[in-house]
Scaffold this motif. Structure first.
Motif, PDB file in Angstrom:
ATOM      1  N   GLY A  93       0.781  -1.229   0.000  1.00  0.00           N
ATOM      2  CA  GLY A  93       0.000   0.000   0.000  1.00  0.00           C
ATOM      3  C   GLY A  93       0.817   1.285   0.000  1.00  0.00           C
ATOM      4  O   GLY A  93       0.267   2.372  -0.010  1.00  0.00           O
ATOM      5  N   SER A  94       2.130   1.167  -0.010  1.00  0.00           N
ATOM      6  CA  SER A  94       2.992   2.344   0.017  1.00  0.00           C
ATOM      7  C   SER A  94       2.926   3.097  -1.316  1.00  0.00           C
ATOM      8  O   SER A  94       2.713   2.519  -2.370  1.00  0.00           O
ATOM      9  CB  SER A  94       4.434   1.916   0.285  1.00  0.00           C
ATOM     10  N   HIS A  95       3.141   4.395  -1.228  1.00  0.00           N
ATOM     11  CA  HIS A  95       3.244   5.229  -2.436  1.00  0.00           C
ATOM     12  C   HIS A  95       4.707   5.569  -2.726  1.00  0.00           C
ATOM     13  O   HIS A  95       4.982   6.384  -3.597  1.00  0.00           O
ATOM     14  CB  HIS A  95       2.422   6.509  -2.275  1.00  0.00           C
ATOM     15  N   GLN A  96       5.623   4.950  -2.005  1.00  0.00           N
ATOM     16  CA  GLN A  96       7.051   5.191  -2.200  1.00  0.00           C
ATOM     17  C   GLN A  96       7.579   4.239  -3.284  1.00  0.00           C
ATOM     18  O   GLN A  96       8.323   3.306  -3.010  1.00  0.00           O
ATOM     19  CB  GLN A  96       7.815   5.004  -0.902  1.00  0.00           C
ATOM     20  N   LEU A  97       7.154   4.513  -4.508  1.00  0.00           N
ATOM     21  CA  LEU A  97       7.549   3.685  -5.642  1.00  0.00           C
ATOM     22  C   LEU A  97       8.484   4.464  -6.550  1.00  0.00           C
ATOM     23  O   LEU A  97       8.264   5.642  -6.820  1.00  0.00           O
ATOM     24  CB  LEU A  97       6.323   3.249  -6.447  1.00  0.00           C
ATOM     25  N   GLN A  98       9.518   3.788  -7.001  1.00  0.00           N
ATOM     26  CA  GLN A  98      10.459   4.377  -7.950  1.00  0.00           C
ATOM     27  C   GLN A  98      10.229   3.694  -9.299  1.00  0.00           C
ATOM     28  O   GLN A  98      10.441   2.490  -9.440  1.00  0.00           O
ATOM     29  CB  GLN A  98      11.893   4.162  -7.479  1.00  0.00           C
ATOM     30  N   VAL A  99       9.777   4.462 -10.293  1.00  0.00           N
ATOM     31  CA  VAL A  99       9.498   3.908 -11.618  1.00  0.00           C
ATOM     32  C   VAL A  99      10.805   3.434 -12.242  1.00  0.00           C
ATOM     33  O   VAL A  99      11.799   4.158 -12.263  1.00  0.00           O
ATOM     34  CB  VAL A  99       8.795   4.952 -12.520  1.00  0.00           C
ATOM     35  N   THR A 100      10.790   2.201 -12.752  1.00  0.00           N
ATOM     36  CA  THR A 100      11.985   1.609 -13.357  1.00  0.00           C
ATOM     37  C   THR A 100      11.814   1.312 -14.843  1.00  0.00           C
ATOM     38  O   THR A 100      12.807   1.154 -15.549  1.00  0.00           O
ATOM     39  CB  THR A 100      12.366   0.298 -12.640  1.00  0.00           C
TER      40      THR A 100
END
Length: 113
Positions: A93-100
């Motif tokens: 559920g985190s929004h701490q995503l780094q697009v790869t």
């Protein structure tokens, strides 16, 4: 419509590469477009046909290869598929995503003569 300028850039690349790669006619172009690239595919197809008229790519087919959006979740360390920027991790559920992956557009392949 930014798709028109994208097509103009594609044509410019094709024309610049023609003497280097020694081709005179482009018969088909395969584009790899990420789901997060912000490109409207149908508008791109329409624009491509207009932009290439009278050029070495006139009548060329346009094939689109779609790449899904992928991101790495910082808290849980998983690679996840995302549909848009700022999606949440489906696992934690985190929004701490780094697009790869999935934010690019590139010419993947050409059929030329």
């Amino acid at each position: 419509m930014h798709e028109m300028s994208l097509c103009e850039s594609i044509l410019q690349t094709l024309e610049q590469q023609a003497p280097i790669q020694q081709y005179r006619k482009v018969k088909a172009v395969w584009l790899e477009i990420g789901a997060l690239a912000g490109v409207e595919i149908e508008a791109l197809r329409f624009s491509f046909d207009l932009v290439v008229r009278g050029s070495l790519a006139e009548g060329a087919g346009l094939e689109i290869v779609t790449v899904p959006g992928m991101a790495w979740c910082l808290p849980c360390g998983r690679t996840v598929e995302v549909q848009q920027f700022y999606d949440e991790c489906p696992f934690c559920g985190s929004h701490q995503l780094q697009v790869t992956d999935g934010h690019q557009m590139r010419i993947k392949e050409l059929e030329v003569e």
